[in-house]
Motif scaffolding. Structure first.
Motif, short mmCIF file in Angstrom:
data_model
loop_
_atom_site.label_atom_id
_atom_site.label_comp_id
_atom_site.label_asym_id
_atom_site.label_seq_id
_atom_site.Cartn_x
_atom_site.Cartn_y
_atom_site.Cartn_z
N THR A 109 0.83 -1.20 0.00
CA THR A 109 0.00 0.00 0.00
C THR A 109 0.86 1.26 0.00
N ARG A 110 1.98 1.19 0.69
CA ARG A 110 2.88 2.34 0.76
C ARG A 110 3.33 2.79 -0.63
N GLU A 111 3.54 1.84 -1.54
CA GLU A 111 3.96 2.20 -2.89
C GLU A 111 2.87 2.98 -3.62
N TYR A 112 1.63 2.61 -3.40
CA TYR A 112 0.52 3.35 -4.00
C TYR A 112 0.42 4.75 -3.40
N VAL A 113 0.58 4.83 -2.08
CA VAL A 113 0.49 6.13 -1.41
C VAL A 113 1.59 7.07 -1.91
N LEU A 114 2.80 6.56 -2.05
CA LEU A 114 3.90 7.37 -2.59
C LEU A 114 3.61 7.80 -4.03
N SER A 115 2.98 6.92 -4.79
CA SER A 115 2.64 7.27 -6.17
C SER A 115 1.60 8.39 -6.21
N PHE A 116 0.58 8.32 -5.34
CA PHE A 116 -0.39 9.41 -5.27
C PHE A 116 0.31 10.72 -4.93
N ALA A 117 1.27 10.65 -4.00
CA ALA A 117 1.99 11.85 -3.60
C ALA A 117 2.77 12.45 -4.77
N ARG A 118 3.44 11.61 -5.54
CA ARG A 118 4.23 12.10 -6.66
C ARG A 118 3.35 12.68 -7.76
N LEU A 119 2.20 12.05 -8.00
CA LEU A 119 1.27 12.59 -8.98
C LEU A 119 0.69 13.93 -8.51
N ALA A 120 0.56 14.09 -7.21
CA ALA A 120 0.03 15.35 -6.66
C ALA A 120 1.09 16.44 -6.60
N GLY A 121 2.35 16.08 -6.84
CA GLY A 121 3.42 17.07 -6.79
C GLY A 121 3.97 17.31 -5.40
N VAL A 122 3.80 16.34 -4.49
CA VAL A 122 4.30 16.48 -3.12
C VAL A 122 5.82 16.37 -3.13
N ARG A 123 6.48 17.28 -2.44
CA ARG A 123 7.93 17.20 -2.31
C ARG A 123 8.30 16.27 -1.17
N ASP A 124 9.32 15.48 -1.38
CA ASP A 124 9.82 14.53 -0.36
C ASP A 124 8.69 13.70 0.23
N PRO A 125 7.95 12.97 -0.60
CA PRO A 125 6.82 12.19 -0.06
C PRO A 125 7.25 11.12 0.93
N ASP A 126 8.48 10.60 0.79
CA ASP A 126 8.94 9.57 1.72
C ASP A 126 8.95 10.08 3.16
N LEU A 127 9.28 11.35 3.32
CA LEU A 127 9.31 11.92 4.67
C LEU A 127 7.92 12.00 5.27
N MET A 128 6.91 12.24 4.42
CA MET A 128 5.55 12.35 4.92
C MET A 128 4.94 10.99 5.20
N VAL A 129 5.27 10.02 4.36
CA VAL A 129 4.69 8.70 4.51
C VAL A 129 5.37 7.94 5.64
N GLY A 130 6.69 8.11 5.76
CA GLY A 130 7.44 7.37 6.76
C GLY A 130 7.83 6.01 6.23
N ALA A 131 8.64 5.33 6.95
CA ALA A 131 9.15 4.04 6.49
C ALA A 131 8.39 2.90 7.12
N LEU A 132 7.94 2.00 6.28
CA LEU A 132 7.30 0.77 6.76
C LEU A 132 8.31 -0.36 6.57
N ALA A 133 8.61 -1.03 7.64
CA ALA A 133 9.59 -2.13 7.56
C ALA A 133 9.06 -3.24 6.70
N SER A 134 9.93 -3.87 5.96
CA SER A 134 9.54 -4.98 5.12
C SER A 134 9.08 -6.14 5.97
N SER A 135 8.08 -6.86 5.47
CA SER A 135 7.56 -7.99 6.22
C SER A 135 8.41 -9.23 6.06
N GLY A 136 9.38 -9.18 5.14
CA GLY A 136 10.29 -10.28 5.00
C GLY A 136 9.75 -11.39 4.13
#
Length: 225
Positions: free
Chosen positions: A198-225
């Motif tokens: 889901t995080r990848e979709y959220v980051l994509s929405f942010a980039r399409l919206a023109g959000v700067r540094d979306p990773d900082l807003m979304v935060g890091a989700l640890a991989s489930s492995g």
């Protein structure tokens, strides 16, 4: 990657040329008509052309090409205008502010809250898409395509599997905490994988919206492995 579309400028130039030609033809055709009627007719033609030109520019202005990689869907190319940015921003805000997109460790939070949040995200995303006019650009992928894939490829399968199971446990054992549910650990593992996707979709929405540094807003989700 973002780059301007020179093709849109060419189209606007052609429209302006056609509009100017039409106005010139109207003036020529009406030059034999005297008095206030001629000026009124010419003014009406020019006014109509100005409105049409403004509307066309509003729909096509600020077009950009955006390439985004979503692991589940590979690389996608979007043609983005102001309408796309507005819809993407709504989708981004709704998704990034919910519990469902934030990591839920084994010893914190409740699965019921997470599933309820996911249901809310599903419903809100669908409402945003229903309220927005469809993207009319033929080139590239649309934000609607991205959002529908989030619903049907990610949220719907998880909710269809785990919501009935958790509800069955709650109905059968209303006195017990969900930590007593034998499937809780497995549900949390799948939830963690869902959140990574889901995080990848959220980051994509942010980039399409023109959000700067979306990773900082979304935060890091640890991989489930």
């Amino acid at each position: 990657m973002i780059s301007g579309l020179s093709g849109s400028r060419v189209v606007r130039v052609l429209v302006a040329a056609v509009g100017g030609g039409a106005a010139g033809a109207a003036v020529y055709g009406l030059r034999s008509v005297g008095g206030v009627y001629a000026f009124g007719a010419i003014g009406a033609v020019l006014g109509a052309l100005a409105v049409l030109a403004a509307e066309f520019y509003r729909r096509t202005a600020s077009l950009t090409e955006v390439r985004i990689t979503v692991p589940q869907l590979s690389e996608l190319t979007f043609v983005v205008n102001d309408h796309t940015r507005a819809v993407s921003w709504q989708l981004f805000v709704e998704s990034v502010t919910r519990i469902s997109t934030q990591r839920l460790d084994d010893d914190e939070g409740f699965l019921r809250e997470a599933l309820t949040s996911l249901y809310g995200l599903f419903a809100t995303t669908r409402d945003i898409l229903k309220a927005a006019r469809p993207t009319s650009h033929r080139d590239g992928v649309t934000v609607e395509y991205l959002a529908v894939n989030l619903l049907n490829r990610e949220l719907r399968p998880f909710l269809s599997k785990w919501h009935p199971r958790l509800r069955e446990f709650e109905n059968a054992h209303p006195e017990l905490n969900e930590s007593a549910w034998t499937e809780a650990a497995e549900c949390r593992r799948e939830l963690a994988r869902l959140q990574v996707n889901t995080r990848e979709y959220v980051l994509s929405f942010a980039r399409l919206a023109g959000v700067r540094d979306p990773d900082l807003m979304v935060g890091a989700l640890a991989s489930s492995g």
